[in-house]
Design a protein around this motif. Sequence first.
Motif, mmCIF file in Angstrom:
data_model
loop_
_atom_site.group_PDB
_atom_site.id
_atom_site.type_symbol
_atom_site.label_atom_id
_atom_site.label_comp_id
_atom_site.label_asym_id
_atom_site.label_seq_id
_atom_site.Cartn_x
_atom_site.Cartn_y
_atom_site.Cartn_z
ATOM 1 N N GLY A 177 85.291 -0.684 87.842
ATOM 2 C CA GLY A 177 86.313 -1.524 87.242
ATOM 3 C C GLY A 177 86.432 -2.864 87.924
ATOM 4 N N SER A 178 87.413 -3.625 87.485
ATOM 5 C CA SER A 178 87.671 -4.948 88.060
ATOM 6 C C SER A 178 87.988 -4.830 89.540
ATOM 7 N N ASN A 179 87.825 -5.938 90.239
ATOM 8 C CA ASN A 179 88.098 -6.020 91.684
ATOM 9 C C ASN A 179 87.195 -5.090 92.477
ATOM 10 N N ASN A 180 85.984 -4.888 91.955
ATOM 11 C CA ASN A 180 84.992 -4.025 92.607
ATOM 12 C C ASN A 180 85.498 -2.606 92.807
ATOM 13 N N ARG A 181 86.336 -2.136 91.894
ATOM 14 C CA ARG A 181 86.798 -0.752 91.956
ATOM 15 C C ARG A 181 85.634 0.166 91.632
ATOM 16 N N ASN A 182 85.401 1.151 92.480
ATOM 17 C CA ASN A 182 84.413 2.175 92.158
ATOM 18 C C ASN A 182 84.795 3.476 92.826
ATOM 19 N N SER A 206 88.343 -0.332 96.473
ATOM 20 C CA SER A 206 88.646 -1.498 95.668
ATOM 21 C C SER A 206 88.861 -2.681 96.594
ATOM 22 N N ASP A 207 88.515 -3.868 96.106
ATOM 23 C CA ASP A 207 88.806 -5.091 96.843
ATOM 24 C C ASP A 207 90.213 -5.574 96.512
ATOM 25 N N ASP A 208 90.624 -6.658 97.155
ATOM 26 C CA ASP A 208 91.894 -7.287 96.812
ATOM 27 C C ASP A 208 91.895 -7.649 95.328
ATOM 28 N N TYR A 209 93.042 -7.489 94.675
ATOM 29 C CA TYR A 209 93.120 -7.876 93.267
ATOM 30 C C TYR A 209 93.775 -9.250 93.125
ATOM 31 N N ARG A 210 93.678 -9.808 91.928
ATOM 32 C CA ARG A 210 94.348 -11.062 91.581
ATOM 33 C C ARG A 210 95.473 -10.764 90.599
ATOM 34 N N ASP A 211 96.608 -11.437 90.788
ATOM 35 C CA ASP A 211 97.708 -11.248 89.855
ATOM 36 C C ASP A 211 97.500 -12.118 88.623
ATOM 37 N N GLY A 212 98.503 -12.142 87.730
ATOM 38 C CA GLY A 212 98.356 -12.898 86.501
ATOM 39 C C GLY A 212 98.212 -14.385 86.698
ATOM 40 N N GLY A 214 96.300 -15.592 89.002
ATOM 41 C CA GLY A 214 95.006 -15.785 89.639
ATOM 42 C C GLY A 214 95.067 -15.798 91.147
ATOM 43 N N ASP A 215 96.232 -15.525 91.731
ATOM 44 C CA ASP A 215 96.364 -15.514 93.181
ATOM 45 C C ASP A 215 95.920 -14.167 93.747
ATOM 46 N N VAL A 216 95.232 -14.216 94.880
ATOM 47 C CA VAL A 216 94.748 -12.997 95.523
ATOM 48 C C VAL A 216 95.908 -12.283 96.209
ATOM 49 N N VAL A 217 96.006 -10.978 95.973
ATOM 50 C CA VAL A 217 97.028 -10.152 96.610
ATOM 51 C C VAL A 217 96.334 -9.205 97.589
ATOM 52 N N PRO A 218 96.653 -9.246 98.888
ATOM 53 C CA PRO A 218 96.021 -8.334 99.848
ATOM 54 C C PRO A 218 96.287 -6.884 99.458
ATOM 55 N N SER A 219 95.236 -6.154 99.130
ATOM 56 C CA SER A 219 95.448 -4.824 98.553
ATOM 57 C C SER A 219 94.226 -3.929 98.631
ATOM 58 N N ARG A 220 93.184 -4.333 99.327
ATOM 59 C CA ARG A 220 91.939 -3.559 99.308
ATOM 60 C C ARG A 220 92.104 -2.214 100.006
ATOM 61 N N TRP A 221 91.297 -1.262 99.598
ATOM 62 C CA TRP A 221 91.322 0.053 100.232
ATOM 63 C C TRP A 221 89.947 0.698 100.119
ATOM 64 N N ARG A 222 89.755 1.707 100.921
ATOM 65 C CA ARG A 222 88.567 2.564 100.855
ATOM 66 C C ARG A 222 88.988 3.918 101.401
ATOM 67 N N LYS A 223 88.722 4.992 100.661
ATOM 68 C CA LYS A 223 89.156 6.324 101.100
ATOM 69 C C LYS A 223 88.183 7.380 100.607
ATOM 70 N N TRP A 224 88.164 8.503 101.307
ATOM 71 C CA TRP A 224 87.335 9.630 100.898
ATOM 72 C C TRP A 224 87.999 10.935 101.321
ATOM 73 N N ASN A 225 87.650 11.998 100.621
ATOM 74 C CA ASN A 225 88.127 13.342 100.928
ATOM 75 C C ASN A 225 86.997 14.334 100.677
ATOM 76 N N GLY A 675 96.554 -8.595 87.559
ATOM 77 C CA GLY A 675 96.394 -9.247 86.270
ATOM 78 C C GLY A 675 95.501 -8.411 85.368
ATOM 79 N N ARG A 676 94.836 -9.060 84.424
ATOM 80 C CA ARG A 676 93.986 -8.329 83.478
ATOM 81 C C ARG A 676 92.901 -7.561 84.240
#
Length: 686
Positions: A177-182, A206-212, A214-225, A675-676
């Motif tokens: 998905g968007s923001n390099n979500r996988n 996922s990487d940081d996303y952009r709001d509506g 277009g500003d970057v919001v610090p939000s990246r994560w990486r997790k596993w189980n 954002g979108r």
Amino acid sequence: MYFSSRMPGVPACLSACVCLALFPQLARADDRQATQTLDTLVVTAAAPSSPLHWVTDPRLPRQPVPASDGADYLKTVPGFAAIRNGGTNGDPVLRGMSGSRLNILSNDGNLIGACPSRMDNPLSYIAPETYDRLTIIKGPQSVRWGAGASAGTVRFERDTPRFTAPGMELQASALTGSNNRNDQMLDASFGSTPGYVRINGNRSESDDYRDGNGDVVPSRWRKWNADAAIGWTPDADTVLELSAGTGNALARYGGRGMDGAAFERSSYGLRFEKDNLPGAWDKLQANLYYNNADHVMDNYTLRTPNPDSSMPMPMASNVERRTTGGRVSSEWRWQDVAIVAGIDAQDSRHRSRNGMGRGTYKQTPWTRDAEFHSHGVFTELTVGEGTAQRWISGLRIDTAEVKDLRQRVGMMNMPNPTAGKTRQEQLGSGFLRYERDHGQAWTWYAGLGHSERMPDYWELFSADTGPAGSVNAFAGVKPETTTQLDLGLQFRSQELDAWVSAYAGRLQDYILFNYRSGGMMGSSTQASNVDARIAGAEAGLEWRPVQGWKLGSTLAYAWGENRDESRPLPQIPPLEGRFSAAYERERWSAGALLRVVAQQSRVSPGQGNVVAQDLGPTAGFATFALNASYRINRSVRASAGVDNLFDRTYAEHLNLAGNADFGFPADPVRINEPGRSFWLKLDYRY
């Protein structure tokens, strides 16, 4: 900061296994399995399966974009919200109630987070797609799953694989998905008549996303189980299972002064179940569990220390919460009478260590600051089971004990006046509910529930001060008591399903946090008790006017009042409605979702809970989303969606203020939502 697609500790073959599993020619499903994969629905909202009970499959495709944690998935259930702080690990809220008012279990065990401000709340360790079933009980309407569940109970469960001949079951999924979500997920079971082996795992990033805007919001994560279980099933009525699991994560938070540099989980479990016992004795269940959360917070792994902040140098805090426990219960049935009775117990230990400089905390000795012990007995009685009129009641008695092991407290490192002291409380809970069916279409219910809740770790140890006149929160904060009336009505027919549930409750000694000195970071907090009232309702319907079409809507409203201060109760989500339309054929479906949230003007700035405070009124907003699903063959299903189609800029009411380390202003500003966003998911079942 670069996020690799690999993470230490993740089996290197996991991504490859998922990709290979998505090719249908590798395996064929029989007719029974095919019928299980015909559901092409993309979940936008959930409906009750019985009075006050919601049961759903957390593996189903979901909109908004499939959840990265348990709190995110719960938002599809009307009445749930989450305290947002960026991309992942929001804190769940049901009907305005949060924290340990929600009893959260995974495989019937408690995994309690360790962060003093709930950065690692229990649902941050749960990957919903690795479970078979999500069960929710709203309100204090059950006593069998633990003490203090005044808002409700949330259970993530895994089923027992059973094989009549040598064989295997396989489920896998992959999402991009968007923001390099996988994301990837793999769940495999192998077995025969005597038993089985089940392994499952997932990873998500996922990487940081952009709001509506277009500003970057610090939000990246990486997790596993990763989890594994081995079970013995000598017959169709018996199972003995041993399980073990682990996991880890990183998460960046735009609304906190530190990020989550580690969310290491270690879990072990042993359970036994026996059904169809002689005579009226129907079932025996027993389980033991061990869960450990080892959490690291720092200001240097996922950000650069801010020289103008209260933490200008690299700093880290390592906290750990070990929880062990178990329960034994039996069920008996005589015609239309059913009884369940049992005992449970839990021990929990919290410790921490800190360090200035990168990685120096590892050389610092651990300091234990709190110990918790509890045990309880419970029983539930159903009269009229399987008939049109049912009386369900329950009673629970608990003993809870907490020991304060802190020698010094506060920024000034002052001696702790309650060092070495122990608190013990006797707690009682119970409920009585009447359910009545009228034909096949109508069901109504009314229930009165009462719950007494021991203050949790955050309420006793995180607050800087306690109620006026007390030496600290440990000594002064009283247990919280909830008495609540629940009412509801359900209707089911071939063309229409509709339901409504309403509640009104009184909370004596509600535990409230007052924030001082302006702002979340650098502020002080006081925990106190007030008397409060809550009320609200949820409703939903699904109309099927013609074959293939489904039109649905849900509404959720919550209200709260601080009676002692004659002001609104803080952290209450606003009125929210969801309106959906879907068209489904044998192999494909398409749908739309409109989410409308009203403004919230009933606020109490400066008050809240251990996670967040009210920042002021919020404006309403609306978002629109589209989804589609296509069953490629009997084994493979593809689903896709776009969230926030019109790229609106908006923020949820329950939110943390943006942190100055990322350039947010000093005046509290809520963190905007994505954002979108586009997403595509493939599901495979063999």
